[in-house]
Motif scaffolding. Structure first.
Motif, PDB file in Angstrom:
ATOM      1  N   GLN A   1       0.337  -2.352  -2.338  1.00  0.00           N
ATOM      2  CA  GLN A   1       0.360  -3.148  -1.109  1.00  0.00           C
ATOM      3  C   GLN A   1      -0.815  -4.111  -1.182  1.00  0.00           C
ATOM      4  O   GLN A   1      -1.973  -3.698  -1.154  1.00  0.00           O
ATOM      5  N   CYS A   2      -0.541  -5.399  -1.290  1.00  0.00           N
ATOM      6  CA  CYS A   2      -1.602  -6.401  -1.383  1.00  0.00           C
ATOM      7  C   CYS A   2      -1.726  -7.159  -0.073  1.00  0.00           C
ATOM      8  O   CYS A   2      -0.784  -7.227   0.710  1.00  0.00           O
ATOM      9  N   GLY A   3      -2.910  -7.731   0.154  1.00  0.00           N
ATOM     10  CA  GLY A   3      -3.149  -8.503   1.356  1.00  0.00           C
ATOM     11  C   GLY A   3      -3.684  -7.697   2.521  1.00  0.00           C
ATOM     12  O   GLY A   3      -3.690  -8.165   3.641  1.00  0.00           O
ATOM     13  N   THR A   4      -4.133  -6.470   2.272  1.00  0.00           N
ATOM     14  CA  THR A   4      -4.685  -5.663   3.358  1.00  0.00           C
ATOM     15  C   THR A   4      -6.172  -5.938   3.496  1.00  0.00           C
ATOM     16  O   THR A   4      -6.823  -6.415   2.581  1.00  0.00           O
ATOM     17  N   ARG A   5      -6.724  -5.621   4.634  1.00  0.00           N
ATOM     18  CA  ARG A   5      -8.154  -5.818   4.862  1.00  0.00           C
ATOM     19  C   ARG A   5      -8.892  -4.487   4.945  1.00  0.00           C
ATOM     20  O   ARG A   5     -10.025  -4.427   5.382  1.00  0.00           O
ATOM     21  N   SER A   6      -8.255  -3.408   4.510  1.00  0.00           N
ATOM     22  CA  SER A   6      -8.877  -2.090   4.633  1.00  0.00           C
ATOM     23  C   SER A   6      -9.836  -1.761   3.496  1.00  0.00           C
ATOM     24  O   SER A   6     -10.545  -0.774   3.576  1.00  0.00           O
ATOM     25  N   ASN A   7      -9.875  -2.580   2.454  1.00  0.00           N
ATOM     26  CA  ASN A   7     -10.844  -2.371   1.389  1.00  0.00           C
ATOM     27  C   ASN A   7     -11.207  -3.723   0.775  1.00  0.00           C
ATOM     28  O   ASN A   7     -10.521  -4.714   0.966  1.00  0.00           O
ATOM     29  N   PRO A   8     -12.318  -3.794   0.012  1.00  0.00           N
ATOM     30  CA  PRO A   8     -12.768  -5.081  -0.529  1.00  0.00           C
ATOM     31  C   PRO A   8     -11.791  -5.720  -1.520  1.00  0.00           C
ATOM     32  O   PRO A   8     -11.745  -6.936  -1.646  1.00  0.00           O
ATOM     33  N   CYS A   9     -11.023  -4.929  -2.229  1.00  0.00           N
ATOM     34  CA  CYS A   9     -10.086  -5.469  -3.227  1.00  0.00           C
ATOM     35  C   CYS A   9      -8.845  -6.090  -2.595  1.00  0.00           C
ATOM     36  O   CYS A   9      -8.120  -6.825  -3.246  1.00  0.00           O
ATOM     37  N   ARG A  10      -8.588  -5.757  -1.339  1.00  0.00           N
ATOM     38  CA  ARG A  10      -7.428  -6.226  -0.587  1.00  0.00           C
ATOM     39  C   ARG A  10      -6.104  -5.772  -1.194  1.00  0.00           C
ATOM     40  O   ARG A  10      -5.070  -6.374  -0.966  1.00  0.00           O
ATOM     41  N   CYS A  11      -6.148  -4.728  -1.996  1.00  0.00           N
ATOM     42  CA  CYS A  11      -4.935  -4.117  -2.528  1.00  0.00           C
ATOM     43  C   CYS A  11      -5.046  -2.604  -2.385  1.00  0.00           C
ATOM     44  O   CYS A  11      -6.111  -2.034  -2.559  1.00  0.00           O
ATOM     45  N   LYS A  12      -3.931  -1.977  -2.049  1.00  0.00           N
ATOM     46  CA  LYS A  12      -3.886  -0.521  -1.929  1.00  0.00           C
ATOM     47  C   LYS A  12      -2.846   0.002  -2.909  1.00  0.00           C
ATOM     48  O   LYS A  12      -1.769  -0.559  -3.025  1.00  0.00           O
ATOM     49  N   VAL A  13      -3.185   1.068  -3.617  1.00  0.00           N
ATOM     50  CA  VAL A  13      -2.249   1.682  -4.549  1.00  0.00           C
ATOM     51  C   VAL A  13      -2.040   3.145  -4.200  1.00  0.00           C
ATOM     52  O   VAL A  13      -0.912   3.614  -4.098  1.00  0.00           O
ATOM     53  N   VAL A  14      -3.119   3.877  -3.976  1.00  0.00           N
ATOM     54  CA  VAL A  14      -3.036   5.322  -3.747  1.00  0.00           C
ATOM     55  C   VAL A  14      -2.375   5.633  -2.407  1.00  0.00           C
ATOM     56  O   VAL A  14      -1.475   6.470  -2.331  1.00  0.00           O
ATOM     57  N   GLY A  15      -2.785   4.963  -1.348  1.00  0.00           N
ATOM     58  CA  GLY A  15      -2.254   5.233  -0.008  1.00  0.00           C
ATOM     59  C   GLY A  15      -0.747   5.047   0.091  1.00  0.00           C
ATOM     60  O   GLY A  15      -0.028   5.955   0.514  1.00  0.00           O
ATOM     61  N   PRO A  16      -0.224   3.870  -0.308  1.00  0.00           N
ATOM     62  CA  PRO A  16       1.223   3.692  -0.236  1.00  0.00           C
ATOM     63  C   PRO A  16       2.009   4.632  -1.152  1.00  0.00           C
ATOM     64  O   PRO A  16       3.100   5.075  -0.800  1.00  0.00           O
ATOM     65  N   THR A  17       1.451   4.963  -2.315  1.00  0.00           N
ATOM     66  CA  THR A  17       2.151   5.867  -3.228  1.00  0.00           C
ATOM     67  C   THR A  17       2.224   7.270  -2.641  1.00  0.00           C
ATOM     68  O   THR A  17       3.288   7.902  -2.645  1.00  0.00           O
TER      69      THR A  17
END
Length: 70
Positions: A5-21
């Motif tokens: 999931q890209c474009g999030t503001r919840s972390n500095p990288c603005r991408c989430k991998v672990v949470g959505p998986t």
């Protein structure tokens, strides 16, 4: 299976991998139990059955996915 999931503001990288998986895996596990139960309930009470079958997508996935900010 990997969800990104890209474009999030919840972390500095603005991408989430672990949470959505993990959210998708939790959603699938909940669906294995809730969809057959919802189908049986749907026979007698249509709206209640629909709410039960929608629970993994509307409640489980968002809560698990947003709980892990990575």
């Amino acid at each position: 299976m990997l969800c990104v999931q890209c474009g999030t503001r919840s972390n500095p990288c603005r991408c989430k991998v672990v949470g959505p998986t993990v959210g998708l895996l939790a959603c699938a596990a909940a669906a294995v139990v809730e969809w057959p139960v919802g189908a049986v309930v749907y026979i007698f009470r249509h709206m209640k059955g629909r709410r039960i079958m929608a629970h993994p997508i509307h409640v489980v996935y968002p809560r698990v996915s947003s709980a892990i900010p990575i």
